[in-house]
Write an enzyme that holds these catalytic residues in place. Structure first.
Site, short mmCIF file in Angstrom:
data_model
loop_
_atom_site.label_atom_id
_atom_site.label_comp_id
_atom_site.label_asym_id
_atom_site.label_seq_id
_atom_site.Cartn_x
_atom_site.Cartn_y
_atom_site.Cartn_z
N LEU A 62 -16.75 -40.09 -22.24
CA LEU A 62 -17.05 -38.99 -22.98
C LEU A 62 -18.14 -38.76 -23.75
CD1 LEU A 62 -13.60 -38.53 -24.78
CD2 LEU A 62 -14.65 -36.80 -23.37
N CYS A 109 -7.84 -38.97 -21.62
CA CYS A 109 -9.06 -39.53 -21.31
C CYS A 109 -9.02 -41.11 -20.90
CB CYS A 109 -10.28 -39.14 -22.01
SG CYS A 109 -11.58 -40.06 -21.29
N ASN A 159 -5.69 -34.96 -15.12
CA ASN A 159 -6.64 -35.53 -15.47
C ASN A 159 -7.08 -36.56 -14.34
OD1 ASN A 159 -8.95 -36.54 -16.76
ND2 ASN A 159 -8.16 -35.84 -18.53
N GLY A 190 -7.30 -31.08 -9.47
CA GLY A 190 -6.95 -32.33 -8.86
C GLY A 190 -7.32 -32.32 -7.44
C1 LIG Z 1 -17.70 -36.79 -14.31
C2 LIG Z 1 -16.27 -36.16 -14.74
C3 LIG Z 1 -16.05 -36.05 -16.20
C4 LIG Z 1 -15.03 -35.49 -16.82
N1 LIG Z 1 -14.71 -35.43 -17.92
C5 LIG Z 1 -13.73 -34.78 -18.49
C6 LIG Z 1 -13.84 -34.39 -19.90
O1 LIG Z 1 -14.64 -34.67 -20.72
N2 LIG Z 1 -12.41 -33.94 -20.50
C7 LIG Z 1 -11.26 -33.78 -19.79
O2 LIG Z 1 -10.17 -33.53 -20.13
N3 LIG Z 1 -11.49 -34.33 -18.29
C8 LIG Z 1 -12.56 -34.39 -17.87
N4 LIG Z 1 -12.70 -34.95 -16.47
C9 LIG Z 1 -11.42 -34.76 -15.55
C10 LIG Z 1 -11.71 -33.26 -14.94
O3 LIG Z 1 -11.77 -32.09 -15.82
C11 LIG Z 1 -10.46 -33.18 -14.04
O4 LIG Z 1 -9.22 -33.01 -14.89
C12 LIG Z 1 -10.11 -34.13 -12.79
O5 LIG Z 1 -11.51 -34.69 -12.18
C13 LIG Z 1 -9.44 -33.64 -11.65
O6 LIG Z 1 -9.84 -32.68 -11.06
P1 LIG Z 1 -10.90 -32.78 -9.67
O7 LIG Z 1 -10.51 -33.62 -8.73
O8 LIG Z 1 -11.09 -31.28 -9.05
O9 LIG Z 1 -12.26 -33.25 -10.23
C14 LIG Z 1 -13.88 -35.32 -15.85
C15 LIG Z 1 -14.12 -35.64 -14.48
C16 LIG Z 1 -15.05 -36.17 -13.94
C17 LIG Z 1 -15.25 -36.18 -12.46
#
Ligand SMILES: Cc1cc2nc3c(=O)[nH]c(=O)nc-3n(C[C@H](O)[C@H](O)[C@H](O)COP(=O)(O)O)c2cc1C
Length: 310
Positions: A76, A136, A199, A250
């Site tokens: 974060l 998180c 998440n 996701g």
């Molecule tokens: C580098 C990175 C940073 C992330 N930071 C946050 C965040 O600050 N807050 C949050 O709720 N989710 C965060 N996530 C989770 C994403 O918002 C998302 O829920 C998760 O990656 C699943 O989606 P995806 O597979 O399309 O990436 C983060 C994900 C990644 C890869």
């Protein structure tokens, strides 16, 4: 053949021109992407998770590639809510796209303070909703109880925030639980206007030559195509139990992935890891959804939501 599809959807009382949003943490503060894509075309922008005070994040390495995904342990890292309000949000005002702020706190009081600060400036700075990150996996070390793992803690946190802000609340759930339906229902009962899921899933990677974990933090959150089947299953399960809208995410890499999420019950979707590979992903997904609808004579994207044939 129809000539146009209605792509607009409504989430938590907010009208979006299309169902495609950006997932928090993969789109910076939005502005970083403006040299590459037209931010006006997005359904909504969800910005990097914000905390009360700035955070430096975890030690490096913080991102590792895995089979069909990535593991991240950013921890974060962010500039804190005051700097967000002063330095970032004013420059986003000129875009015709609703802004959603992802919020994290160590205590209930911290969550409330951040939400109140954002509510004060929300009209002026086009902040339409708050996405409350109760999930998180990277700030556990500081004793954070990870609210989203316990139905009672979820209820307590969401109901306290609900009493202290009138902005729409989107609660972001963690998949690292035994029963996601129970947590989703608690959030709904406590006053959530919408849910975001999922998440990242907790995991680790090992360097056998060094006999060390590949991430500085040892564990991290898994995202990308590797998690899509789990995310779909969780959205589908939650869709059976709640009435509030779901934002699905996701592993969404293209329009067909996005449509899978809509069929299992997501009214909108967020593009995450795909942004790190191709900054144009979200816009390509919007175009792909529109093409699919035109080819299949779907007049309104809302007709698709939750219509999986089982
Ligand atoms: C580098 C990175 C940073 C992330 N930071 C946050 C965040 O600050 N807050 C949050 O709720 N989710 C965060 N996530 C989770 C994403 O918002 C998302 O829920 C998760 O990656 C699943 O989606 P995806 O597979 O399309 O990436 C983060 C994900 C990644 C890869």
């Amino acid at each position: 053949m129809i000539s146009q599809t209605k792509l607009a959807v409504e989430i938590a009382g907010i009208k979006l021109k299309n169902p495609v949003m950006t997932a928090s943490g993969t789109f910076g503060y939005g502005l970083e992407f403006s040299p590459f894509i037209d931010l006006n075309r997005l359904g909504a922008m969800v910005l990097k998770g914000i905390t009360l005070r700035p955070r430096p994040g975890n030690s490096t390495p913080r991102i590792i590639e895995t089979s069909s995904g990535i593991l991240n342990a950013i921890g974060l890292q962010n500039i804190g809510v005051e700097a967000l309000i002063k330095e970032k949000l004013p420059s986003l005002k000129k875009f015709n796209t609703p802004i959603i702020i992802n919020v994290s706190g160590n205590t209930i009081e911290e969550y409330i303070e951040i939400c109140q600060k954002l509510e004060e400036v929300s009209k002026d700075l086009k902040v339409v909703a708050l996405e409350i990150n109760i999930s998180c996996p990277n700030i556990l070390k500081e004793g954070n109880p990870l609210w989203g793992k316990d139905a009672k803690a979820t209820y307590q946190l969401v109901s306290r925030i609900r009493k202290n802000t009138s902005l729409p609340l989107i609660i972001k759930l963690t998949p690292n639980v035994t029963d996601i339906q129970e947590i989703a229902q608690s959030a709904e009962e406590a006053g959530a206007d919408a849910l975001s899921l999922i998440n990242t899933l907790v995991g680790m990677a090992v360097d056998i030559d060094l006999r060390k974990p590949k991430l500085g933090n040892i564990s991290g959150g898994l995202s990308g195509p590797a998690i899509k089947p789990i995310a779909l299953w969780m959205v589908w399960q939650v869709f059976q139990k709640v009435k509030i809208p779901i934002i699905g995410m996701g592993g969404i890499m293209n329009a067909r992935d996005a449509l899978e999420f809509m069929l299992v019950g997501a009214r909108a979707i967020s593009v995450g890891t795909a942004n790190l590979i191709n900054p144009n992903s979200a816009l390509e997904i919007i175009e792909g959804i529109e093409d699919f609808c035109l080819k299949n004579e779907i007049k309104d994207i809302n007709e698709l939501v939750g219509t999986l044939k089982v």
